[in-house]
Write an enzyme that holds these catalytic residues in place. Structure first.
Site, short mmCIF file in Angstrom:
data_model
loop_
_atom_site.label_atom_id
_atom_site.label_comp_id
_atom_site.label_asym_id
_atom_site.label_seq_id
_atom_site.Cartn_x
_atom_site.Cartn_y
_atom_site.Cartn_z
CB SER A 153 -0.89 -0.11 1.40
OG SER A 153 -0.12 0.41 2.28
CE LYS A 154 -0.39 8.41 -0.67
NZ LYS A 154 1.00 8.94 -0.15
NE ARG A 155 -2.26 3.62 5.61
CZ ARG A 155 -2.95 2.38 5.45
NH1 ARG A 155 -2.76 1.48 6.31
NH2 ARG A 155 -4.07 2.26 4.70
N GLY A 160 5.04 2.47 1.53
CA GLY A 160 6.11 3.42 1.03
C GLY A 160 6.45 4.60 1.84
CG ASP A 161 3.50 7.58 2.39
OD1 ASP A 161 4.12 7.74 1.54
OD2 ASP A 161 2.26 7.70 2.67
#
Ligand code: GLU
Length: 511
Positions: free
Chosen positions: A261-263, A265-266
């Site tokens: 998920s994008k999270r 990556g963050d």
């Protein structure tokens, strides 16, 4: 019968294209090119609530950056257009009518509140053979009532009439046969009168059929829709020309636990989008591979291996090699861990192999951005400098960080190195060093090294201190490539100038 390979990448413009979507596009492209087929880009924008401005442009730009070519699409044109679903309303309307006329679909008037009540009353409510008889639809209401409601403009949806108790077989070229009983499926909405648009399921099937798509290659998250799609093909009488299904494995978090998920990556500091994305609503900026300094060839190579392998342990492959080697037999069923560190490794390898000219093209703007005029240096000088530092670089930006001293004299000197290496006797030793360097008959690395080392030994100086002070003066810190390679490239004059400069500027630490 062998049919022409025609594949499509069919993103919905609901935001930036996720890296998993890029992989889907890539596999479609590789498959199409390998078979001399066509690659279609179809924009699936039937969910008007989720439309995001700029998303379509983003998709085009990302695919172009990566070199994923499109044969037919909104911009490319083609014989099967329009390629944007919102421009195909007439087509969908006619197909919805076809199903209604054949009794394979029906009209439903249930309001959101009524559906809510049904869900509250029956814990596992779904709109199907067992519940549709107690809802407000064209199967339960008298014909005149249905007509009256429609002519009054009452919003309605068209639902697919699913016959329960049938085994629906889905063949997937990676997964083999999957059988699902139709009783677990609900009567999916195919069309909504409110916006006069079909839902994903109807538009997707109709377009795949009309565009003569031979293979549907898409992410695993669409596998649950496949039985419904099989039934829709059947309802239209198109079963014989149904495309083959290929559901690609999920991209997993780097630790393999759950979907990427994008999270993630963050949290772990890597992009999950090909290009930087500026959210038009929130203003939030999400990082992209391009802006982080990744090379498109490296991203392509990295993504190609997330869910596929060439059957041996070859890792570095150009787009053409990927096209030649790609095969669905070597796609895995199991999810692929998104090992982003490996992505850096690929980038490093591509940087190492990049021809000088290409490096120059990427490096010169970086020189300018850092206030250095590229024309103050010969191309040969720049390429040799890059060659010396590139083994330490993963990204083009690292090349500047590692090699900037070749182009600008140090503005300051690393404190900790001064403390460690710049002793009370260093300034006089450095003065002597400039004389040794000035008197060298040959300033090449090979010739200079033994003379300088010999001088240090003869004088009984501390080898490590003298050589590190030399480096500190020229580079600004005690890091970098072989010292005499640096001085050879920089030249005698500049090397001596920097040493003299350091002697006047660096104050030895009090001990
Ligand atoms: N519009 C769907 C998506 O956004 C397409 C799925 C498919 O390829 O069938 O991924």
């Amino acid at each position: 019968m062998d049919r022409k390979v025609r594949v499509r990448f069919a993103p919905s413009p609901t935001g930036p294209l996720h890296i998993g979507g890029v992989r889907t596009a890539l596999y479609n492209y590789l498959f199409a090119r390998q078979h001399g087929g066509d690659m279609i880009l179809r924009i699936e924008d039937t969910d008007s609530n989720r439309f995001v401005p700029g998303a379509e442009e983003y998709i085009n730009e990302a695919l172009a950056w990566l070199g994923i070519g499109i044969d037919e699409g909104v911009r490319e044109g083609g014989a099967y257009g329009p390629y944007k679903q919102s421009e195909r309303r007439d087509i969908y309307r006619a197909h919805v009518k076809q199903l209604l006329d054949a009794g394979k679909a029906y009209i439903a008037f249930d309001t959101p509140q009524e559906l809510e009540q049904a869900r509250a009353a029956h814990p596992n409510f779904q709109y199907d053979a067992y519940t549709r008889t107690s809802m407000r639809n064209s199967l339960t209401l008298p014909q005149e009532e249905v007509e009256r409601l429609i002519s009054d403009g009452t919003p309605y949806v068209v639902r697919f009439l699913i016959q329960p108790g049938r085994d629906v077989e889905v063949y997937d070229l990676i997964r083999g046969k999957v059988t699902i009983n139709s009783s677990i499926l609900d009567d999916k909405v195919l069309y909504k009168s409110a916006d006069d648009l079909p839902t994903y399921h109807l538009a997707n099937i109709v377009d795949d059929h009309l565009m003569e798509v031979s293979h549907v290659i898409r992410g695993e998250e669409w596998l649950p829709s496949a039985p419904l799609h099989v039934l829709l093909y059947e309802a239209f009488g198109w079963s014989d020309s149904r495309p083959d299904f290929v559901h690609l494995p999920l991209l997993l978090k780097p630790d393999g636990k759950g979907k990427l998920s994008k999270r993630d990556g963050d949290r772990l500091g890597f992009p999950v989008f090909p290009l930087e994305w500026h959210d038009p609503k929130s203003g939030e900026i999400s990082s992209g591979y391009r802006e982080k300094g990744y090379l498109p060839q490296a991203v392509v190579n990295f993504l190609a291996l997330l869910g596929w392998n060439p059957g041996d342990d070859t890792e570095i492959m150009s787009m053409q090699e990927l096209i030649d080697k790609f095969s669905l037999e070597h796609c895995s069923k199991a999810g692929a861990r998104f090992a982003f560190e490996k992505g850096k490794w690929f980038n490093h390898e591509y940087l190492m192999a990049m021809p000088g000219e290409e490096l120059l093209r990427l490096f010169k703007p970086m020189m300018e951005a850092n206030g250095v005029n590229p024309s103050d240096f010969s191309d040969e000088y720049i390429v040799r400098a890059i060659d010396m530092v590139k083994s330490r670089a993963n990204f083009v930006n690292d090349l500047w960080e590692q090699g900037k001293f070749f182009f600008t004299a140090p503005k300051e000197y690393a404190e900790k190195d001064i403390r460690k290496r710049w002793k009370a006797d260093t300034p006089s030793q450095m003065e002597e060093l400039t004389e040794v360097l000035a008197s060298l008959p040959d300033f090449s690395s090979q010739a200079a090294e033994p003379v300088v080392l010999g001088w240090i030994t003869d004088k009984g100086y501390h080898m490590g201190n003298v050589m590190n002070a030399f480096r500190l003066a020229v580079v600004g810190e005690c890091k970098g490539p072989h010292m005499f390679d640096i001085s050879e490239l920089m030249g005698r004059e500049e090397t001596i100038r920097r040493i003299k400069d350091a002697v006047t500027r660096i104050k030895p630490e009090e001990e």
